[in-house]
Design a protein around this motif. Structure first.
Motif, mmCIF file in Angstrom:
data_model
loop_
_atom_site.group_PDB
_atom_site.id
_atom_site.type_symbol
_atom_site.label_atom_id
_atom_site.label_comp_id
_atom_site.label_asym_id
_atom_site.label_seq_id
_atom_site.Cartn_x
_atom_site.Cartn_y
_atom_site.Cartn_z
ATOM 1 N N UNK B 98 -15.855 -10.684 -39.816
ATOM 2 C CA UNK B 98 -15.165 -9.815 -38.854
ATOM 3 C C UNK B 98 -13.661 -9.882 -39.094
ATOM 4 N N UNK B 99 -12.964 -8.909 -38.551
ATOM 5 C CA UNK B 99 -11.512 -8.881 -38.700
ATOM 6 C C UNK B 99 -10.874 -10.105 -38.036
ATOM 7 N N UNK B 100 -11.452 -10.512 -36.909
ATOM 8 C CA UNK B 100 -10.895 -11.676 -36.202
ATOM 9 C C UNK B 100 -10.999 -12.909 -37.098
ATOM 10 N N UNK B 101 -12.134 -13.022 -37.778
ATOM 11 C CA UNK B 101 -12.322 -14.170 -38.669
ATOM 12 C C UNK B 101 -11.339 -14.110 -39.848
ATOM 13 N N UNK B 102 -11.150 -12.902 -40.373
ATOM 14 C CA UNK B 102 -10.202 -12.744 -41.492
ATOM 15 C C UNK B 102 -8.802 -13.165 -41.042
ATOM 16 N N UNK B 103 -8.371 -12.620 -39.893
ATOM 17 C CA UNK B 103 -7.019 -12.926 -39.394
ATOM 18 C C UNK B 103 -6.885 -14.414 -39.081
ATOM 19 N N UNK B 104 -7.909 -14.978 -38.439
ATOM 20 C CA UNK B 104 -7.840 -16.394 -38.064
ATOM 21 C C UNK B 104 -7.701 -17.269 -39.305
ATOM 22 N N UNK B 105 -8.436 -16.913 -40.369
ATOM 23 C CA UNK B 105 -8.395 -17.731 -41.583
ATOM 24 C C UNK B 105 -7.035 -17.618 -42.286
ATOM 25 N N UNK B 106 -6.555 -16.394 -42.446
ATOM 26 C CA UNK B 106 -5.272 -16.206 -43.136
ATOM 27 C C UNK B 106 -4.120 -16.795 -42.326
ATOM 28 N N UNK B 107 -4.127 -16.484 -41.015
ATOM 29 C CA UNK B 107 -3.045 -16.976 -40.157
ATOM 30 C C UNK B 107 -3.141 -18.500 -40.032
ATOM 31 N N UNK B 108 -4.353 -18.998 -39.927
ATOM 32 C CA UNK B 108 -4.552 -20.454 -39.837
ATOM 33 C C UNK B 108 -4.001 -21.158 -41.061
ATOM 34 N N UNK B 109 -4.272 -20.599 -42.239
ATOM 35 C CA UNK B 109 -3.784 -21.221 -43.477
ATOM 36 C C UNK B 109 -2.265 -21.150 -43.562
ATOM 37 N N UNK B 110 -1.721 -19.976 -43.231
ATOM 38 C CA UNK B 110 -0.264 -19.814 -43.306
ATOM 39 C C UNK B 110 0.426 -20.749 -42.320
ATOM 40 N N UNK B 111 -0.131 -20.834 -41.102
ATOM 41 C CA UNK B 111 0.464 -21.694 -40.077
ATOM 42 C C UNK B 111 0.351 -23.167 -40.490
ATOM 43 N N UNK B 112 -0.793 -23.534 -41.072
ATOM 44 C CA UNK B 112 -0.977 -24.930 -41.511
ATOM 45 C C UNK B 112 0.105 -25.314 -42.514
ATOM 46 N N UNK B 113 0.327 -24.415 -43.470
ATOM 47 C CA UNK B 113 1.336 -24.703 -44.497
ATOM 48 C C UNK B 113 2.713 -24.872 -43.861
ATOM 49 N N UNK B 114 3.029 -23.979 -42.923
ATOM 50 C CA UNK B 114 4.350 -24.039 -42.286
ATOM 51 C C UNK B 114 4.510 -25.306 -41.477
ATOM 52 N N UNK B 115 3.446 -25.684 -40.769
ATOM 53 C CA UNK B 115 3.525 -26.901 -39.942
ATOM 54 C C UNK B 115 3.721 -28.126 -40.830
ATOM 55 N N UNK B 116 2.962 -28.174 -41.918
ATOM 56 C CA UNK B 116 3.109 -29.303 -42.856
ATOM 57 C C UNK B 116 4.546 -29.347 -43.385
ATOM 58 N N UNK B 117 5.026 -28.160 -43.737
ATOM 59 C CA UNK B 117 6.391 -28.052 -44.256
ATOM 60 C C UNK B 117 7.409 -28.514 -43.202
ATOM 61 N N UNK B 118 7.208 -28.069 -41.952
ATOM 62 C CA UNK B 118 8.098 -28.448 -40.851
ATOM 63 C C UNK B 118 8.135 -29.953 -40.680
ATOM 64 N N UNK B 119 6.975 -30.577 -40.765
ATOM 65 C CA UNK B 119 6.909 -32.034 -40.596
ATOM 66 C C UNK B 119 7.574 -32.756 -41.774
ATOM 67 N N UNK B 120 7.403 -32.166 -42.982
ATOM 68 C CA UNK B 120 8.065 -32.772 -44.160
ATOM 69 C C UNK B 120 9.582 -32.684 -44.000
ATOM 70 N N UNK B 121 10.050 -31.525 -43.524
ATOM 71 C CA UNK B 121 11.498 -31.360 -43.340
ATOM 72 C C UNK B 121 12.002 -32.331 -42.265
ATOM 73 N N UNK B 122 11.189 -32.487 -41.216
ATOM 74 C CA UNK B 122 11.558 -33.428 -40.153
ATOM 75 C C UNK B 122 11.712 -34.848 -40.727
ATOM 76 N N UNK B 123 10.744 -35.218 -41.560
ATOM 77 C CA UNK B 123 10.796 -36.547 -42.176
ATOM 78 C C UNK B 123 12.007 -36.668 -43.096
ATOM 79 N N UNK B 124 12.276 -35.572 -43.830
ATOM 80 C CA UNK B 124 13.428 -35.562 -44.736
ATOM 81 C C UNK B 124 14.733 -35.709 -43.937
#
Lengths: 308, 253
Positions: B98-124
């Motif tokens: 479904x479209x909801x599943x497509x959006x959830x997967x793409x947005x979930x992946x993009x958000x995960x990457x950003x959050x990881x990046x945010x935490x790395x920057x915080x640590x830096x």
């Protein structure tokens, strides 16, 4: 034979007002190889795209094994594998990763044994760790088939499967399609190569300007629309056909040096024996003869001329 | 729910990040570190404390937010645009998903990457300036909400864009300027009154302010307003995505 795919009153008009499909009705039988023939822009890819969920229909409905492609799209799509016409692949993923991705996308749990079988069947096993960008065109074509087969579909759409591939690969592809049919997969293919349809299809549909102008068994089509001709090379040129031979509707060719007789090869009586006797009675002597049968290509060309 | 499909899309997108580690993670971390060196150490040492916080520490939430916004939009927009560009979108559209599943997967992946990046920057950042996080749960909440919201925004841009120029247009011409002018490097209280009022029309002000509050318990606007604005953006982007899926805009002819 049981129907696995049913297209009913299907029409498609694009935003540009181009009507790509006009009230298409088509039933595909379970386990058959169905070839959809038609010139460029006839609507073949639009029809496949609607069935697979890529393009929206303007009117009509499609049912896949009883599942409506809109209301019950999950069940319908899970049964279908699609090999597109263009070599549309990712570039930097590995062969294994992209085929595994396709299986997951179609809702199937990981099954490395099945992926391995598919890759081996398509001679891609040795390339499983290679990036897609490093594959040749023929390999990419096979990879698209592997992706389409990754989720074990019951119906496989092959949109121009051998476009731009060499002769050997075409033969391999035909062999693969036959083996898929033997394993129970229903195959619907579009092709520009009439010999491909002639070689493989159980039934043939001809589409022109968005209309399905003919659907028939291949053998029946060849019998009904195919012609067989006998050409007699005469000892002495004939200026005119004798009236006694008028019933045979002969054609005089090559400046009177050849007589051409067209007959129904499947008919109870071909009329050949009677013709030869009547030629003898008329004193017409021939030195050689040969017969030819029209191919599916001839039939297709003549149908296209009629459609114009 | 087609969990297998969502998992496949999510892992596929995350695998792309691993393949492009230099561009996806190391590059933003290096550029943010440069900000710390220039603004935190070189210039920051000559700037007075802001609301009792050293300048170097003050800019940390804003810098994380800058990376979070730009990377969320970039990751999600590229994730959905690239299949459109290469033509592999056919597989997504023909799959029993479904479209909801497509959006959830793409947005979930993009958000995960950003959050990881945010935490790395915080640590830096912790390597350059003394850090404190007054409200860690709120900090994570703002981090996740902002990443999801702007990944949704990126998803919309990726569907809307029909060439690479359009893909870059919104991040370069809208997101980055708004973030720079949204109080990432200063408190809006430092601005003349007229500009303080104008700045309140910049949505990024609320994101940065809320996020900074979770660090230092000090904010330009109330934390409730920041949260409400973040949720408002989330609702707006969700509504746009729902409309896209309902109409098949730029996905199905």
């Amino acid at each position: 034979m049981q129907t696995i795919l049913s297209v009913s009153e299907l029409s498609k008009t694009y935003d540009s007002r181009f009507q790509a499909l006009k009230r298409i009705n088509l039933d595909i039988r379970r386990g058959e190889i169905f070839a959809l023939l038609g010139p460029n822009g006839a609507g073949k890819t639009t029809l496949i795209s609607i069935i697979c969920g890529i393009v929206k229909a303007s009117e009509g409905s499609v049912r896949v094994d009883g599942h409506d492609i809109v209301a019950d799209y999950r069940a319908a799509r899970a049964m279908i594998g699609l090999v597109p016409q263009e070599l549309t692949t990712d570039a930097f993923e590995s062969v294994w990763a992209t085929v595994s991705f396709s299986r997951g996308l179609f809702g199937k749990p990981a099954n490395p044994a099945h992926i391995e079988k598919v890759l081996r069947d398509l001679s891609l096993w040795e390339k499983k760790d290679n990036k897609i960008i490093t594959l040749s065109g023929g390999m990419k074509r096979r990879l698209l088939i592997a992706k389409a087969l990754s989720h074990e579909p019951e119906i496989l759409f092959l949109d121009e499967p051998t476009a731009g591939v060499d002769v050997n690969l075409r033969r391999d592809m035909w062999q693969l399609v036959r083996s898929l049919q033997a394993s129970g997969v229903t195959i619907i293919l579009t092709t520009h190569y009439i010999d491909e349809a002639e070689e493989m299809a159980d039934r043939i549909g001809v589409i022109s300007k968005g209309e399905l102008i003919l659907v028939d068994d291949k053998a029946e089509l060849m019998r009904k629309l195919g012609k067989k001709q006998m050409t007699l090379q005469l000892q002495t040129p004939l200026p005119l056909l004798p009236p006694a031979l008028a019933a045979y509707q002969l054609e005089l060719a090559s400046d009177g040096n050849e007589l051409i007789y067209t007959f129904d090869a499947q008919g109870e009586r071909t009329g050949i024996v009677a013709l030869l006797e009547d030629l003898n009675d008329a004193g017409i002597v021939f030195k050689d003869l040969h017969t030819t049968q029209s191919s599916l290509e001839d039939i297709f060309v003549s149908l296209m001329k009629e459609a114009k | 729910m087609n969990w297998h499909a969502m998992r496949a899309i999510y892992l596929f997108e995350m695998a792309r990040t691993r393949r492009t580690l230099l561009q996806s993670v190391i590059s933003p971390v290096i550029s943010t570190s440069l900000y710390f060196v220039v603004f935190g150490a070189a210039i920051g040492s000559r700037i007075d404390e802001i609301e009792g916080i050293s300048y170097g520490a003050f800019i940390v939430p804003g810098l994380i937010m800058l990376s979070l916004l730009t990377q969320s939009v970039a990751n999600a927009s590229f994730g959905i645009y690239f299949p459109k560009f290469t033509g592999t979108i056919y597989e997504l559209l023909s799959a029993p998903v479904s479209y909801i599943e497509i959006a959830a997967a793409y947005v979930g992946a993009a958000a995960s990457k950003s959050i990881i990046l945010g935490l790395i920057i915080l640590a830096t950042a912790g390597l350059f300036v003394p850090l404190q996080v007054a409200h860690p749960v709120w900090m994570l909440l703002f981090l996740v909400l902002t990443a999801v919201t702007f990944s949704l925004f990126g998803f919309i841009i990726g569907i809307w864009a029909d060439n690479f120029e359009k893909l870059q247009l919104v991040p370069l011409l809208i997101i980055t300027p708004l973030t720079f002018l949204g109080g990432s490097f200063y408190s809006i209280n430092m601005l003349p009154p007229v500009w303080q009022t104008i700045t309140l029309f910049n949505p990024v002000v609320y994101l940065v302010s809320g996020f900074r509050w979770s660090f230092y318990d000090a904010a330009d606007v109330g934390v409730g307003i920041s949260l409400a604005m973040t949720l408002l953006f989330l609702a707006v982007f969700l509504a746009v995505v729902a409309w896209i899926f309902k109409t098949g805009y730029r996905l199905k002819s």
